[in-house]
Design an enzyme around this catalytic site. Sequence first.
Site, PDB file in Angstrom:
ATOM      1  N   LYS A  30      -8.202  18.926  26.805  1.00 29.91           N
ATOM      2  CA  LYS A  30      -7.928  19.959  26.212  1.00 29.91           C
ATOM      3  C   LYS A  30      -7.651  19.579  24.730  1.00 29.91           C
ATOM      4  CE  LYS A  30      -3.263  22.608  27.253  1.00 29.91           C
ATOM      5  NZ  LYS A  30      -2.102  22.583  27.602  1.00 29.91           N
ATOM      6  N   SER A 104      -1.054  27.498  29.062  1.00 33.15           N
ATOM      7  CA  SER A 104      -1.208  27.263  27.871  1.00 33.15           C
ATOM      8  C   SER A 104      -3.181  26.199  27.751  1.00 33.15           C
ATOM      9  CB  SER A 104      -0.744  25.939  27.275  1.00 33.15           C
ATOM     10  OG  SER A 104      -0.937  24.544  27.097  1.00 33.15           O
ATOM     11  N   SER A 128       1.439  24.800  32.925  1.00 41.65           N
ATOM     12  CA  SER A 128      -0.180  25.026  32.366  1.00 41.65           C
ATOM     13  C   SER A 128      -0.625  24.356  32.680  1.00 41.65           C
ATOM     14  CB  SER A 128       0.368  24.467  30.432  1.00 41.65           C
ATOM     15  OG  SER A 128       1.322  24.769  29.727  1.00 41.65           O
TER      16      SER A 128
END
Length: 514
Positions: A30, A104, A128
């Site tokens: 990420k 996210s 997330s």
Amino acid sequence: MSIWISRFADTAPDTVDPERPLAGMTFGVKDNIDVEGLPTTAGCPDFAYLPERSAPVVRRLTEAGARVVGKTNLDQFATGLTGARSPYGAPESVFGGGLISGGSSSGSAVAVANGDVTFSLGTDTAGSGRVPAALNGIVGVKPTRGLLSTLGVVPACRSLDCVSIFARDVATAERVLRVARGPERDDPWSRTGSRPVPARPRIGVPESLDFFGDTGQEKAFARFAGDTAVDIGPLLEAGDLLYRGPWVAERLADLGEFLATHPDSVLPVTRQVLETGHTFTAADAFRAQHRLQELRAVTTRLWERIDVLALPTIGTTFTYAEIALDPIGHNLTLGRYTQFANLLDLAAVTVPNGFTADGRPASLTLFGPAFSDDTLLALAHTLPVDDTMTVAVAGLHLSGEPRNGELLERGGTLLGAARTAPRYRMYELPSGAPGLVRVDDGGAAIEVELWQLPAAKVGGFLAGIPAPLSLGRLELEDGTEVTGFLCEAYAARGTPDITASGGWRNYRLKGSDS
């Protein structure tokens, strides 16, 4: 699909000692976690910087033989659970139909689900690492806070942030966790600990749940039986403190200066969320801390009755079009059963739980007290879930057609023939494949085949499907809905309309007779 923000140019595998625990595995990271050689953007181009070294959690994995492929997309500054809040685009769930990827850690989940990488790293403050796993039919591990170092991670809420793991199966996630966990001397948030793994954990389920009118998700969770019904009201109250209380102000502790000096660099919805932090006082923060301590005490007593709590990961799903109508309200709905975990110092493991009757992914999450990670993973290995998906095919994937082997090699099973509702037209596309388009008027019933595919294989199957084809909701003649191949209407303009043949196979046979 906007999965990647940056990738290494050289994708050739390094020579790795095959004895290393993660040898041969690839992974995505990420883009709020530092990787040496690639910029860290946190989903904001003007925030980008080039780190001098990789985050310790990344180094542990590469030293164990895994190879970083690149940095994955995310909701800007890891603020959101939808996948819609990124200037780099919004990845769609691998199940198509306009379904959100979840956030996210949007790109990290989709990259695993579609087979780009073996596993990936995300982060998880409010869910997330779990919501995207649910929406893409994969495993998501949110470890105990501090079990994986957050050094080299752009903070969201520094006191709550976790690095999370995505994988297509529990065994892979467990292997990665085994390598990634461990103390980090320079990380003040790093922790270690463990708990005994009970031979037969006592499983709690909630006395009542809100599925927001989604009977499909409600029925999917009803398949799971626990030992004891418990009141989860105190957990939900704790979760409300995260975005409706002063913890949102913690995001300003690290991002406030950038927000003040670069307001136009931040997406409007992200800025709106962050700026609510200015509305809370120091007294508000202490009052919330005091209430949270009371709720933690109640939660601690919960573990005297049960070892594991099972909840649906999400109460319902959304498309991107639905999210656009209420981006903040629907985000809160997605976090209803996730956002309390870090405030209450819980570990969590998210696993697929089959599909709803209309083909949307269902998921459940196992929770336990801090350092119960091994217990949760052990239980996740044993869960009997329906992890297959029914897919309707209408063209080159039909039995005997050139691409049918893609279903067979992934363990696909033919359930039988069916017909669509009379709401579709079929066209022969320039590629030589048929395109099925839903229409408001003048449609017809089209022949399809229904195939059952293991959920873990769906992502890899979809990765080979070129635009303008994608998965969507397909209505059958009997009124039920399944997941099936649909074509974007623009791509059919000016192409031969072959609807009158009743299906691709009939069209091909007529063509060979003429």
